[in-house]
Design an enzyme around this catalytic site. Structure first.
Site, PDB file in Angstrom:
ATOM      1  N   HIS A 218       0.876  -1.178   0.000  1.00 14.99           N
ATOM      2  CA  HIS A 218       0.000   0.000   0.000  1.00 14.99           C
ATOM      3  C   HIS A 218       0.907   1.218   0.000  1.00 14.99           C
ATOM      4  CE1 HIS A 218      -3.164  -2.752   1.987  1.00 14.99           C
ATOM      5  NE2 HIS A 218      -3.422  -2.622   0.696  1.00 14.99           N
ATOM      6  N   GLU A 221       1.697   3.267   3.152  1.00 14.70           N
ATOM      7  CA  GLU A 221       2.242   2.570   4.319  1.00 14.70           C
ATOM      8  C   GLU A 221       3.741   2.397   4.073  1.00 14.70           C
ATOM      9  OE1 GLU A 221      -0.156  -0.952   4.827  1.00 14.70           O
ATOM     10  OE2 GLU A 221      -2.020   0.206   4.813  1.00 14.70           O
ATOM     11  N   HIS A 350       3.381  -3.893   6.424  1.00 13.76           N
ATOM     12  CA  HIS A 350       2.300  -2.914   6.292  1.00 13.76           C
ATOM     13  C   HIS A 350       2.381  -1.895   7.422  1.00 13.76           C
ATOM     14  CE1 HIS A 350      -0.298  -5.141   3.269  1.00 13.76           C
ATOM     15  NE2 HIS A 350       0.614  -6.044   3.581  1.00 13.76           N
ATOM     16  N   GLU A 442       2.235  -5.700  10.639  1.00 10.73           N
ATOM     17  CA  GLU A 442       1.820  -4.309  10.777  1.00 10.73           C
ATOM     18  C   GLU A 442       2.834  -3.627  11.694  1.00 10.73           C
ATOM     19  OE1 GLU A 442      -0.816  -2.859   9.337  1.00 10.73           O
ATOM     20  OE2 GLU A 442      -1.781  -4.616   8.441  1.00 10.73           O
TER      21      GLU A 442
END
Length: 623
Positions: A218, A221, A350, A442
């Site tokens: 993404h 990110e 991410h 993440e």
């Protein structure tokens, strides 16, 4: 005249004012051209120019902007010092070899004005390279700023050009163990550049596990993009400084780092800047596609197959209907990469929370937004996730009020579908289509952190990244050969009690990630008798155990072949495959709208193209 017109001895150079060719490496051209266009207006009205302006969309971003710039060099030739220059033939030939499959995939002929023999010149005649500017961005920096040691890591955000320079410079410093290569292009034509670390870069070595780390899927990110840039520089420096841990890791593992899978989205996010970036600005690629929702949904097919007995639920083929939709060039590049290299382990980085998730990401019940949905390798995936989380200081922080505090009671790891369910994810695709196990990390709650936070992020993630890379050496490895010692490729490695097989690489080697304990392992291939072995993996064993198999041919009589996956429809060649490559098994379809139409009617793109120009470019038709 099979070579076309020679470069004019004298020509009147005029300003290049064609919008489609505005980013060419030169700004002066001449008329008439080799295609007999006598003015800018004549070029703009031509079907050749119209093709260049829409080729980007017809080929879904593949070979862009290379083909457009190559065509511009013919439609608007370079003119310097009153002399017209022709583009180099070798550039045309190289591009035709790389891009011909993209034309074949949409059933379009190679454009006549890109005939390498007719409109392009050999080196000895004094030609120019219309793509030189593209390659110029990939040159390494000559040196670091004055006074800084070569081990210096600049903890800052990197633009695309800066990222490429850092990767090239790092590979140059560690040329004996590192190299860079591109797996494809983004929709807007940026190279998806990978840096590889290995004892023998560029080669798959027997029983050496292949690992990939992917950042910036993404575009907004960005922490993962920077962490992988820092990791590349760290691995190089520590290797050269003689770190035993890093030298052992690099010499026994082939590591591939792709810092940015979505460089186009990053540019959108970076334009807003750190701290100002919204939650979604730049998330998608340039086609407005979420790349982590763009992979084939094989998980739904897995749930269907898992309900039946005697049917394989691994290496599920890509369904035909997938190619009917919009598939990003970045997604295609990743899938081609995965088919080229026998990856064992992977992580995608991410931002937006602080947790490690693992497959499946799609709930086993379609109406449940959150539902624990484990793979057959649940135990192994939890070990992989914990290898990262357990050495991350913030993930282990006991405060529930911190970023990611809601995952504290789970140990900062979670089954993806138990968090939230979605289709088309990259991790599920890795597991169900290949041998590769992928987790999702993440890295923090701020998607585009300020520069002053980057050093702290690196300190938090350096050890987890190294710990995760070392997990590629868990489980068992070995060779599968026949009685003459010849490798058996695509043999199945079956573990009793785990309904997920892996297959051997072309050289007959395999890796099977397994948790500690006793396992019954079976090797099986068509035409051979299966071989079974019991193996025990000690709790603290950090090096894969060697388990080889020698397969004996089946006796006389009908051969017993493995039950194949049940397929409901015929499969065709995937658009990234080389036409000369032999298929070991039926492959993915191109999609019905790309196949030649029945009854001799025109291809699907004909009406779209002819609506843009009154000319009928029949030279684009293959039949």
């Amino acid at each position: 005249d099979c070579h076309g017109p020679a470069a004019a001895d004298s020509a009147t150079c005029v300003d290049l004012q064609l919008t489609t060719c505005a980013d060419a490496a030169y700004n002066r051209t001449a008329f008439p051209t080799a295609l007999e266009h006598r003015s800018r207006e004549a070029v703009e009205a031509s079907s050749e120019y119209i093709l260049l302006s829409v080729l980007h969309h017809l080929l879904e971003g593949q070979c862009n902007p290379d083909l457009r710039l190559l065509g511009c060099a013919v439609l608007a030739p370079r003119c310097e010092g009153g002399r017209e220059q022709r583009p180099c033939r070798r550039v045309c030939q190289g591009l035709q070899e790389a891009c011909q499959p993209a034309f074949d995939a949409i059933d379009m002929a190679w454009p006549y004005f890109l005939d390498c023999a007719r409109y392009f010149a050999p080196e000895e005649e004094g030609c120019f390279d219309p793509l030189e500017q593209l390659r110029g961005d990939l040159e390494p920096e000559e040196a670091l700023p004055s006074g800084l040691p070569p081990t210096f890591i600049h903890f800052a955000h990197h633009s695309y050009a800066q990222m490429v320079r850092v990767l090239k410079r790092t590979a140059s410093r560690c040329a004996q163990v590192a190299k860079t290569y591109s797996i494809g292009r983004s929709f807007e034509g940026k190279d998806l550049l990978v840096i590889e670390f290995s004892g023998r870069p560029g080669q798959h070595e027997l029983m050496e596990p292949e690992v990939k780390l992917i950042g910036n899927i993404h575009g907004n990110e960005v922490a993962g993009r920077e962490m992988l840039l820092y990791l590349a520089q760290y691995l190089c420096s520590e290797y050269l400084l003689g770190s035993p841990r890093i030298q052992r890791l690099v010499n026994t593992t082939r590591i591939h780092l792709l810092p940015s899978m979505n460089p186009d989205g990053y540019e959108v996010a970076a334009a807003e800047g750190a701290g100002y970036n919204g939650w979604t600005s730049g998330r998608q690629n340039a086609q407005n596609l979420d790349l982590n929702r763009n992979f084939p949904d094989l998980t739904s097919e897995y749930y269907r197959l898992a309900a039946a007995r005697g049917v394989r639920t691994d290496h599920i083929p890509i369904p035909q209907y997938y190619w009917w939709g919009k598939v990003a060039p970045e997604t295609k590049a990743i899938m081609k990469w995965m088919r080229t290299i026998p990856f064992v382990l992977s992580a995608s980085l991410h931002g937006g929370d602080l947790v490690v998730s693992y497959p499946f990401d799609l709930s086993k019940h379609p109406l449940e937004e959150k539902m624990f949905s484990p793979t057959p390798d649940e135990k192994m995936f939890k070990l992989l996730a914990r290898a990262y989380a357990d050495v991350h200081p913030m993930m282990m922080d006991r405060s529930e009020h911190r970023c990611g505090g809601n995952f504290l009671k789970r140990g900062s790891i979670i089954n993806g579908a138990d968090w939230y369910s979605f289709t088309g994810g990259m991790s599920d695709f890795n597991y169900l289509h290949t041998n590769c196990f992928e987790i999702t990390v993440e890295l923090g709650c701020i998607k585009f952190p300020p520069e002053e936070a980057l050093y702290g992020l690196w300190q938090h993630n350096k050890e987890p990244l190294l710990s995760f890379l070392e997990m590629a050496h868990r489980g068992i490895k070995g060779m599968v050969v026949d009685r003459f010692g010849k490798p058996v490729k695509n043999a199945r490695i079956i573990v009793r009690g785990i309904r997920h097989d892996i297959t051997t690489a072309p050289d007959g080697d395999y890796w099977r990630l397994l948790p500690p304990g006793s396992h019954v392992v079976v090797a099986q291939a068509p035409g051979y008798a299966k071989v079974m072995k019991r193996v025990t993996i000690p709790l603290r064993m950090k090096r894969a155990g060697r388990v080889d198999f020698i397969l004996q041919p089946l006796g006389a009589g009908p051969k017993k072949f493995l039950p194949a996956l049940r397929r409901a429809a015929p499969h065709f060649r995937a658009p990234w495959r080389d036409p000369a490559e032999q298929d070991p098994e039926p492959l993915e379809p191109l999609g019905a709208h790309r196949l030649p139409s029945a009854g001799g009617s025109k291809p699907w793109w004909w009406a779209y193209f002819t609506s843009l120009t009154p000319h009928r470019p029949r030279w684009l038709l293959k039949y």
